[in-house]
Motif scaffolding. Sequence first.
Motif, mmCIF file in Angstrom:
data_model
loop_
_atom_site.group_PDB
_atom_site.id
_atom_site.type_symbol
_atom_site.label_atom_id
_atom_site.label_comp_id
_atom_site.label_asym_id
_atom_site.label_seq_id
_atom_site.Cartn_x
_atom_site.Cartn_y
_atom_site.Cartn_z
ATOM 1 N N ASN A 39 0.836 -1.210 0.000
ATOM 2 C CA ASN A 39 0.000 0.000 0.000
ATOM 3 C C ASN A 39 0.866 1.254 0.000
ATOM 4 O O ASN A 39 1.953 1.262 0.577
ATOM 5 C CB ASN A 39 -0.893 0.026 1.249
ATOM 6 N N SER A 44 -3.067 2.618 -6.814
ATOM 7 C CA SER A 44 -4.426 3.153 -6.985
ATOM 8 C C SER A 44 -4.399 4.449 -7.771
ATOM 9 O O SER A 44 -5.231 4.673 -8.660
ATOM 10 C CB SER A 44 -5.072 3.401 -5.631
ATOM 11 N N ARG A 48 -6.333 5.288 -11.194
ATOM 12 C CA ARG A 48 -7.270 6.421 -11.252
ATOM 13 C C ARG A 48 -6.892 7.381 -12.382
ATOM 14 O O ARG A 48 -7.765 7.954 -13.031
ATOM 15 C CB ARG A 48 -7.305 7.152 -9.907
ATOM 16 N N LEU A 82 -13.203 1.293 -14.244
ATOM 17 C CA LEU A 82 -12.357 0.986 -13.091
ATOM 18 C C LEU A 82 -13.260 0.566 -11.943
ATOM 19 O O LEU A 82 -14.182 1.300 -11.559
ATOM 20 C CB LEU A 82 -11.538 2.227 -12.688
ATOM 21 N N LEU A 84 -13.537 0.328 -8.290
ATOM 22 C CA LEU A 84 -12.844 0.890 -7.129
ATOM 23 C C LEU A 84 -12.884 -0.098 -5.958
ATOM 24 O O LEU A 84 -13.764 -0.952 -5.890
ATOM 25 C CB LEU A 84 -13.514 2.202 -6.725
ATOM 26 N N PRO A 85 -11.943 0.029 -5.022
ATOM 27 C CA PRO A 85 -11.940 -0.911 -3.894
ATOM 28 C C PRO A 85 -13.207 -0.819 -3.040
ATOM 29 O O PRO A 85 -13.678 -1.814 -2.525
ATOM 30 C CB PRO A 85 -10.711 -0.514 -3.082
ATOM 31 N N SER A 86 -13.744 0.391 -2.914
ATOM 32 C CA SER A 86 -15.061 0.527 -2.300
ATOM 33 C C SER A 86 -16.019 0.728 -3.474
ATOM 34 O O SER A 86 -15.939 1.717 -4.186
ATOM 35 C CB SER A 86 -15.094 1.732 -1.373
ATOM 36 N N ASP A 160 -9.132 -2.192 -8.796
ATOM 37 C CA ASP A 160 -8.249 -1.780 -7.710
ATOM 38 C C ASP A 160 -8.494 -2.692 -6.513
ATOM 39 O O ASP A 160 -9.557 -2.620 -5.892
ATOM 40 C CB ASP A 160 -8.541 -0.306 -7.358
ATOM 41 N N GLU A 161 -7.544 -3.524 -6.214
ATOM 42 C CA GLU A 161 -7.628 -4.486 -5.102
ATOM 43 C C GLU A 161 -8.960 -5.252 -5.140
ATOM 44 O O GLU A 161 -9.783 -5.140 -4.230
ATOM 45 C CB GLU A 161 -7.488 -3.750 -3.750
#
Lengths: 217, 240
Positions: A39, A44, A48, A82, A84-86, A160-161
């Motif tokens: 991290n 990320s 982005r 994309l 996103l992780p959330s 992303d993750e």
Amino acid sequence: MGMTLQVSQLRKTYRDNVIFDACSYTFKDSMAYAIVGPNGTGKSTFLRMCALLEKPDAGTIDFLHGDRALDKSDGIMRRITLLLPSVGVFNTSVYENVAYGLRVRKCKNTEIEQRVAALLKLVGLHDKMKRRALTLSSGETQRMGLARALAIAPEILMLDEPTAAVDTANYKAITDILLSVKHSMKTTIIFATHDVKLADNIADRVVTVSDGLLMEI
Amino acid sequence: MDLIVEGFRKAFLLIYRLDADLMGIILLSLKVSLTALLIGTVAGVPTGAALSFKRIPFKHALLNIMNTLMGLPPVVVGLFLYLMLSRRGPLGSMGLLYTSSAMIIAQSILAFPIVVSLSYAAINGVSMVIRQAAATLGASQFQCTVAVIKEARYAILSAIMAAFGRLSAEVGAILIVGGNIAGRTRVITSAIVLETDKGDFAVAIALGIVLLCVSLSVNAVLYIISRRGRVGQASEYLWA
């Protein structure tokens, strides 16, 4: 046919820290790439920028279809995505969440129904399509996000993750889905992960962020 | 004690019989408050949205003004509007003083900053990740804006209901610009003031009960909306 993503001389700083400097790399079409590293290394941020959510300080990001460079008039934002992780869950049903990208493209209802049903089946959420999306578990949410991203048939799929904060069962499910996408869809896949095993399983090429550059391992 | 008991007995009778005068007052109150709410909403929600989405000069100063105006004393609005609408005032020729239109204008002025401030907060409260999710799925800027407003819908409804709560209980401004004329500008709150002064507690209590019911209904709706809205909050974006 997937799309080629080419970054050239990319520079990005964040609070006086240089994250990328003169970074150039080409993600070839229909191939799967993993960007690995701990991290805070800029994975990320890189995704982005590639998803056009953030501007680089310098350098260019080009999307190529064959040899032809695409510009804004080609509707790039509608051809890439994309995850996103959330995931960013809309406060509506699972079905409507997955259908969102198709609705903004004004697809016909019958087409939406067919595609959403097929994708929910693929991610194992077919029986939960009428449920309020915000009541899904984190693993289910991630799978729903994946279905939502795939619904628009992106030429470049960035994640992303994708397996962060999911249990073993969901980890396996997401890995299987990504492998299936890799083999059945002509999509360029680029995902950031700190999970080297996932990178090895899915990616054709594994790259890492080192000294502001992308380096193949 | 007898006075209160007798007052309540007569009040319930008036409500039960759907007394014509009482109904006239209630209907006028609802007409004035709902019309003002509609105006406040139509003007306030887009203003709140614009303050949230657009880069506007002096945005924070405007927000501060709106937040301050949320607590604007109704009598001050009434006084200001009275000066504007009175015969010697700049808008005196319109002949609006002591009409329901003047009351609607006064209440719209009171509703506007409430709707603006709370709508702004509601829209700003929608996580950035929702905008980004919409953008990554190919939504245009307008479609992203619609997605965010849709996500904020329960909180925006709460803002509108909060404004209605204030309007339905407001007395200062409408009393000044409406004049409390029977059959024309007499509404629940101004009638309660008058009937209490006259000592006709039955009518005052009956209107008070109706007003309480309106407040209770507004609160019940607010509660339901806030419960649904809580489910609507998105998790925060996790920066990797």
